[in-house]
Motif scaffolding. Sequence first.
Motif, PDB file in Angstrom:
ATOM      1  N   GLY A 296       0.680  -1.356   0.004  1.00 25.55           N
ATOM      2  CA  GLY A 296       0.091  -0.022   0.094  1.00 25.55           C
ATOM      3  C   GLY A 296       0.933   1.214   0.045  1.00 25.55           C
ATOM      4  N   LEU A 297       2.132   1.212  -0.196  1.00 24.87           N
ATOM      5  CA  LEU A 297       2.903   2.381  -0.120  1.00 24.87           C
ATOM      6  C   LEU A 297       2.626   3.391  -1.413  1.00 24.87           C
ATOM      7  CD1 LEU A 297       5.332   3.977   1.062  1.00 24.87           C
ATOM      8  CD2 LEU A 297       7.093   2.661  -0.181  1.00 24.87           C
ATOM      9  N   GLY A 298       2.489   2.844  -2.456  1.00 19.72           N
ATOM     10  CA  GLY A 298       2.135   3.467  -3.598  1.00 19.72           C
ATOM     11  C   GLY A 298       0.899   4.326  -3.357  1.00 19.72           C
ATOM     12  N   THR A 299      -0.170   3.510  -2.759  1.00 18.25           N
ATOM     13  CA  THR A 299      -1.476   4.382  -2.586  1.00 18.25           C
ATOM     14  C   THR A 299      -1.091   5.355  -1.578  1.00 18.25           C
ATOM     15  OG1 THR A 299      -2.711   2.406  -3.406  1.00 18.25           O
ATOM     16  CG2 THR A 299      -3.800   3.928  -1.909  1.00 18.25           C
ATOM     17  N   ASN A 300      -0.469   5.062  -0.517  1.00 22.67           N
ATOM     18  CA  ASN A 300      -0.257   5.920   0.514  1.00 22.67           C
ATOM     19  C   ASN A 300       0.318   7.117   0.060  1.00 22.67           C
ATOM     20  OD1 ASN A 300      -0.427   6.225   3.529  1.00 22.67           O
ATOM     21  ND2 ASN A 300       1.772   6.448   3.263  1.00 22.67           N
ATOM     22  N   ILE A 301       1.301   7.174  -0.740  1.00 24.24           N
ATOM     23  CA  ILE A 301       2.046   8.140  -1.436  1.00 24.24           C
ATOM     24  C   ILE A 301       1.013   9.252  -2.044  1.00 24.24           C
ATOM     25  CG2 ILE A 301       3.817   9.123  -3.035  1.00 24.24           C
ATOM     26  CD1 ILE A 301       5.561   6.761  -2.167  1.00 24.24           C
ATOM     27  N   VAL A 302       0.311   8.493  -2.912  1.00 26.61           N
ATOM     28  CA  VAL A 302      -0.687   9.186  -3.603  1.00 26.61           C
ATOM     29  C   VAL A 302      -1.647  10.029  -2.789  1.00 26.61           C
ATOM     30  CG1 VAL A 302      -2.638   8.889  -5.276  1.00 26.61           C
ATOM     31  CG2 VAL A 302      -0.611   7.554  -5.622  1.00 26.61           C
ATOM     32  N   ARG A 303      -1.943   9.217  -1.623  1.00 24.19           N
ATOM     33  CA  ARG A 303      -3.021   9.730  -0.776  1.00 24.19           C
ATOM     34  C   ARG A 303      -2.212  10.956   0.264  1.00 24.19           C
ATOM     35  NH1 ARG A 303      -2.899   8.942   4.488  1.00 24.19           N
ATOM     36  NH2 ARG A 303      -4.821   9.491   5.940  1.00 24.19           N
ATOM     37  N   VAL A 304      -1.160  10.483   0.535  1.00 25.17           N
ATOM     38  CA  VAL A 304      -0.627  11.569   1.583  1.00 25.17           C
ATOM     39  C   VAL A 304      -0.197  12.790   1.099  1.00 25.17           C
ATOM     40  CG1 VAL A 304       0.117   9.751   3.109  1.00 25.17           C
ATOM     41  CG2 VAL A 304       1.866  10.615   1.813  1.00 25.17           C
ATOM     42  N   LEU A 305       0.227  12.720  -0.122  1.00 27.48           N
ATOM     43  CA  LEU A 305       0.889  14.177  -0.853  1.00 27.48           C
ATOM     44  C   LEU A 305      -0.385  15.091  -0.841  1.00 27.48           C
ATOM     45  CD1 LEU A 305       3.510  13.155  -3.447  1.00 27.48           C
ATOM     46  CD2 LEU A 305       3.741  14.459  -1.361  1.00 27.48           C
ATOM     47  N   PRO A 306      -1.749  14.672  -1.573  1.00 29.30           N
ATOM     48  CA  PRO A 306      -2.599  15.572  -1.385  1.00 29.30           C
ATOM     49  C   PRO A 306      -3.047  15.930  -0.288  1.00 29.30           C
ATOM     50  CG  PRO A 306      -2.939  13.761  -3.021  1.00 29.30           C
ATOM     51  CD  PRO A 306      -2.153  13.389  -2.404  1.00 29.30           C
ATOM     52  N   ALA A 307      -3.118  15.003   0.745  1.00 37.53           N
ATOM     53  CA  ALA A 307      -3.610  15.320   2.107  1.00 37.53           C
ATOM     54  C   ALA A 307      -2.652  16.348   2.604  1.00 37.53           C
ATOM     55  CB  ALA A 307      -3.561  13.934   2.768  1.00 37.53           C
ATOM     56  N   THR A 308      -1.252  15.968   2.418  1.00 39.16           N
ATOM     57  CA  THR A 308      -0.387  17.074   3.225  1.00 39.16           C
ATOM     58  C   THR A 308      -0.423  18.253   2.591  1.00 39.16           C
ATOM     59  OG1 THR A 308       1.219  15.152   3.529  1.00 39.16           O
ATOM     60  CG2 THR A 308       2.053  17.331   3.523  1.00 39.16           C
ATOM     61  N   TRP A 309      -0.382  18.365   1.429  1.00 41.68           N
ATOM     62  CA  TRP A 309      -0.778  19.764   0.494  1.00 41.68           C
ATOM     63  C   TRP A 309      -1.928  20.540   1.101  1.00 41.68           C
ATOM     64  CZ3 TRP A 309       0.385  16.997  -4.780  1.00 41.68           C
ATOM     65  CH2 TRP A 309       1.918  16.850  -5.009  1.00 41.68           C
ATOM     66  N   VAL A 310      -3.008  19.833   1.178  1.00 41.29           N
ATOM     67  CA  VAL A 310      -4.260  20.456   1.717  1.00 41.29           C
ATOM     68  C   VAL A 310      -4.033  20.911   3.135  1.00 41.29           C
ATOM     69  CG1 VAL A 310      -6.703  20.354   2.188  1.00 41.29           C
ATOM     70  CG2 VAL A 310      -5.798  19.297   0.006  1.00 41.29           C
ATOM     71  N   THR A 311      -3.580  19.976   3.884  1.00 43.05           N
ATOM     72  CA  THR A 311      -3.341  20.332   5.454  1.00 43.05           C
ATOM     73  C   THR A 311      -2.646  21.355   5.291  1.00 43.05           C
ATOM     74  OG1 THR A 311      -3.498  17.841   5.910  1.00 43.05           O
ATOM     75  CG2 THR A 311      -2.593  19.218   7.711  1.00 43.05           C
ATOM     76  N   PHE A 312      -1.315  21.503   4.800  1.00 47.08           N
ATOM     77  CA  PHE A 312      -0.348  22.527   5.173  1.00 47.08           C
ATOM     78  C   PHE A 312      -0.715  23.933   4.422  1.00 47.08           C
ATOM     79  CE2 PHE A 312       2.142  19.092   7.013  1.00 47.08           C
ATOM     80  CZ  PHE A 312       2.807  19.758   7.768  1.00 47.08           C
ATOM     81  N   LEU A 313      -1.491  23.789   3.388  1.00 46.27           N
ATOM     82  CA  LEU A 313      -1.966  25.091   2.776  1.00 46.27           C
ATOM     83  C   LEU A 313      -2.888  25.820   3.664  1.00 46.27           C
ATOM     84  CD1 LEU A 313      -2.266  24.179  -1.004  1.00 46.27           C
ATOM     85  CD2 LEU A 313      -0.612  25.796  -0.099  1.00 46.27           C
ATOM     86  N   VAL A 314      -3.848  24.948   4.158  1.00 47.68           N
ATOM     87  CA  VAL A 314      -4.875  25.507   5.017  1.00 47.68           C
ATOM     88  C   VAL A 314      -4.183  26.050   6.340  1.00 47.68           C
ATOM     89  CG1 VAL A 314      -6.949  24.717   6.592  1.00 47.68           C
ATOM     90  CG2 VAL A 314      -6.856  24.027   4.169  1.00 47.68           C
ATOM     91  N   TYR A 315      -3.286  25.088   6.760  1.00 47.49           N
ATOM     92  CA  TYR A 315      -2.710  25.397   8.270  1.00 47.49           C
ATOM     93  C   TYR A 315      -1.768  26.696   8.181  1.00 47.49           C
ATOM     94  CZ  TYR A 315       1.165  25.206  11.732  1.00 47.49           C
ATOM     95  OH  TYR A 315       1.967  25.505  12.708  1.00 47.49           O
ATOM     96  N   GLU A 316      -0.919  26.584   7.005  1.00 52.40           N
ATOM     97  CA  GLU A 316      -0.070  28.130   6.860  1.00 52.40           C
ATOM     98  C   GLU A 316      -0.698  29.455   6.660  1.00 52.40           C
ATOM     99  OE1 GLU A 316       2.863  28.332   7.665  1.00 52.40           O
ATOM    100  OE2 GLU A 316       3.643  26.362   7.685  1.00 52.40           O
ATOM    101  N   ASN A 317      -2.095  29.136   6.006  1.00 49.42           N
ATOM    102  CA  ASN A 317      -2.666  30.404   5.699  1.00 49.42           C
ATOM    103  C   ASN A 317      -3.622  30.854   6.760  1.00 49.42           C
ATOM    104  OD1 ASN A 317      -2.602  31.203   2.522  1.00 49.42           O
ATOM    105  ND2 ASN A 317      -2.505  29.064   2.275  1.00 49.42           N
ATOM    106  N   VAL A 318      -4.023  29.741   7.697  1.00 48.98           N
ATOM    107  CA  VAL A 318      -5.028  30.271   8.760  1.00 48.98           C
ATOM    108  C   VAL A 318      -4.006  30.768   9.658  1.00 48.98           C
ATOM    109  CG1 VAL A 318      -6.345  29.213  10.715  1.00 48.98           C
ATOM    110  CG2 VAL A 318      -6.810  28.594   8.165  1.00 48.98           C
ATOM    111  N   ARG A 319      -2.937  30.150   9.782  1.00 48.28           N
ATOM    112  CA  ARG A 319      -2.038  30.492  10.972  1.00 48.28           C
ATOM    113  C   ARG A 319      -1.499  31.833  10.598  1.00 48.28           C
ATOM    114  NH1 ARG A 319       3.689  29.874  11.130  1.00 48.28           N
ATOM    115  NH2 ARG A 319       4.620  29.437  13.091  1.00 48.28           N
ATOM    116  N   TYR A 320      -1.173  32.375   9.363  1.00 49.99           N
ATOM    117  CA  TYR A 320      -0.721  33.568   9.009  1.00 49.99           C
ATOM    118  C   TYR A 320      -1.810  34.693   9.274  1.00 49.99           C
ATOM    119  CZ  TYR A 320       1.371  37.312   6.610  1.00 49.99           C
ATOM    120  OH  TYR A 320       1.871  38.553   6.123  1.00 49.99           O
ATOM    121  N   TYR A 321      -3.232  34.512   8.752  1.00 52.75           N
ATOM    122  CA  TYR A 321      -3.995  35.606   8.475  1.00 52.75           C
ATOM    123  C   TYR A 321      -5.120  35.578   9.646  1.00 52.75           C
ATOM    124  CZ  TYR A 321      -2.836  35.900   3.676  1.00 52.75           C
ATOM    125  OH  TYR A 321      -2.275  36.282   2.415  1.00 52.75           O
TER     126      TYR A 321
END
Length: 329
Positions: A296-321
């Motif tokens: 499941g590593l391949g699926t996990n990579i596909v899963r975690v990258l979008p999840a990570t991008w969404v998570t950190f985009l929301v986190y960094e923007n909320v944290r800043y604004y």
Amino acid sequence: MNDNHARLSPALVETIAGLSAGTISTLAVHPLDVIKTRLQIQRNTSSSPASAFGILKSLVKNERPIQSLYRGLTPNLIGNAGSWAIFFYFKSLAETQLLAFHNRPTSNYTLQEGSPQPRRGLSPFDYFLASGVSGTVITISTNPIWVLKTRMLSSDRGTEGAYENMWHGARQLWKTEGWRGFYRGVGVSLLGNSHGAVQFAVYEPLKNLWRKHVANEHQLSGKTPAGYHRQEKLGNTATLVLSGSAKIVAGTVTYPYQVIRSRLQTYHADERYGRGIVGVASKVWRDEGWKGFYKGLGTNIVRVLPATWVTFLVYENVRYYLPLWGNPE
């Protein structure tokens, strides 16, 4: 209102940012989490092992495809959103204490009287330590949610023994396994805290370096006015690159613990996969070799990258604004 917003503590800002990020990212990638979990608990007992695409087809062909793709959403949403909020809250507290420790008054008499003591920042190890402590708190407090989530994601609604919902699962788990059932896999999850620790030991120093670089560029170009002390905002592109790189490194290094944890937490785990971390790991190695630890590593990579991008985009923007809301100056 402005005064209240201005008084938002860093820990509260981190908590709100983490809660927002965890909620949105979970809603976005939950179907991939279902597929990953089912891949992790598959054993190579046939010549045609299950694939991510095959599992997706079976979910979509279900009478209620949306419910199948989002089965187990409630514990996943509570667990992820709550975990991110708790994680960033305790991480912020730990980092504050580490900064205070590093910059405590010194008895070094070689410094001239009245001269300011150089202020020290956090090192990669400090971020590793702060994330590890925060992860330990989360693991102990949320492990029951992950047990319920794993069992719900690994089964279709209506199949024999499957939990109807989160609350039905909690009652059945208590009835059949007692309180110990809620803490299945907690040992390997504690080991898995190294994942978040490694991730933030990579991400935070990279982020600080990038911010310093951007700040220097702005000063040289004259874009930063005199007396401007606000922290440079991490751009969206930089957030994607830095968070994705840190996640790939941490995810690849620590992935085997996720396979072991999923097998420990699923239905009839002792009979199917062995007892305890050592028992499960030994059976995986004996039956499937080292590749079994990366199912499941391949699926996990596909899963975690979008999840990570969404998570950190929301986190960094909320944290800043968020601190600027109603207090733009």
